[in-house]
Design a protein around this motif. Sequence first.
Motif, PDB file in Angstrom:
ATOM      1  N   PRO A 236      95.435 117.845  30.326  1.00  0.00           N
ATOM      2  CA  PRO A 236      94.202 117.545  29.573  1.00  0.00           C
ATOM      3  C   PRO A 236      93.984 116.064  29.300  1.00  0.00           C
ATOM      4  O   PRO A 236      92.833 115.623  29.197  1.00  0.00           O
ATOM      5  CB  PRO A 236      94.397 118.333  28.275  1.00  0.00           C
TER       6      PRO A 236
ATOM      7  N   VAL B 260      89.626 115.105  22.865  1.00  0.00           N
ATOM      8  CA  VAL B 260      90.974 114.650  23.205  1.00  0.00           C
ATOM      9  C   VAL B 260      91.628 113.923  22.027  1.00  0.00           C
ATOM     10  O   VAL B 260      92.843 113.735  22.009  1.00  0.00           O
ATOM     11  CB  VAL B 260      90.931 113.730  24.452  1.00  0.00           C
TER      12      VAL B 260
ATOM     13  N   VAL C 142      89.859 120.413  28.641  1.00  0.00           N
ATOM     14  CA  VAL C 142      91.059 120.280  27.824  1.00  0.00           C
ATOM     15  C   VAL C 142      91.648 121.644  27.469  1.00  0.00           C
ATOM     16  O   VAL C 142      92.863 121.847  27.478  1.00  0.00           O
ATOM     17  CB  VAL C 142      90.750 119.478  26.541  1.00  0.00           C
TER      18      VAL C 142
END
Length: 398
Positions: A159, A27, A153
């Motif tokens: 996400p 992320v 994601v």
Amino acid sequence: MSRPLAFVAITYSFAVVMMGTTMPTPVYSLYQAEFGFSVLVVTVIYAAYAIGVLTALLAFGRWSDSLGRRPMLLAGIAFGVVSAAVFIAADSLTMLLIGRVLSGLSAGIFVGTATVTLVEMVPDKWRSQAPAIATAANIGGLGLGPLVAGLLVQYLPQPLHLTFAVDIALLVVAAVVVLLAPETVAVAKGARPHLQRLSLPASIRGTFLRAATGGFAGFAVLGLFTAVSPGFMSSVLGIDNHEVSGAVVFVMFASSAAAQIALRGLDASFAMRAGCVVLVVGVALLCTSLLAASLPLLIASAIVCGIGQGITFSKGMASVTAELPADRRAEVTSTFFVVLYVAISVPVIGAGEAANVWGLVTAGVVFSAAVAALAVIALVLLIVESRGHQEVKESENI
């Protein structure tokens, strides 16, 4: 809960808590794009985790002996849930840093307590396998975090939120099974927790220096892969698939866990020397992959570096604790972990700053060279120690 079922339940909880601490890895590149962060800021966010781990190790490292295992396991899970909730709500750098510190507190509380709990709870028929199972749950969980998060994601909506919602759901299940598991410590009435002090007896300082030097090099590489490789893959290799970047990090953790388990029977001194050599080869491959912008070489370097890191860490720890009486192991082990978590954070921030000035490739090459130099220094120290022991044995025989 029966003892075998409780053992399986705590193993699940251990893996899930550690998985949550590395789920932010794929992320980071999204945060970088969302908030306009530099590589340096990304590495600082990552390194904030180490602050939480070190705080937990020193402040809460021995609390489970006084308060019981279950309360501390539940506290670790609670910090993980709050960390994930902060990430879901995060809209600033400050919140991301808070989320990472809380994640570090979760890991720092859980890792020691869960390891001891598994050893105490293991059924007799699995007793010889307990250390390997604890290693698999710990390192395997750390590796699964980027892999699972990468899938979420890449292929599912929201996400920045879904990853941490899944983490919370898994942690809630972990909390339930911990509540159902039996307590393994007879808590004395009026027992009070105390801080874990750091200690390094004079008799093991040489052994500690050799083990810590190799361990520092291995954990520095681990930090670099976890914090920077997703950004390198997107900006240098042009690979925007988050599952691929998560899989590369998973490969390194999986290689580390496999090496620790498969090679646990090797002589510690020989294994540490071999681990340093493997680390040098691994960072040489990493350097080559950066210069050639090659994904296959990057994956190969992750495998080799993971093996080297796993060997230097596990055998370094074994060599340090083998020379200690039982009542000093907690203090020295905590000192060893302080060195390792400094290694996983401070050098990575330096690499992030260098990347801002020189670019990711040049910074990665310089970082690789520095790690290789550390591994070589550790190797030289280990060779000198081995020759010294050999000379002593020969003189005794004479």
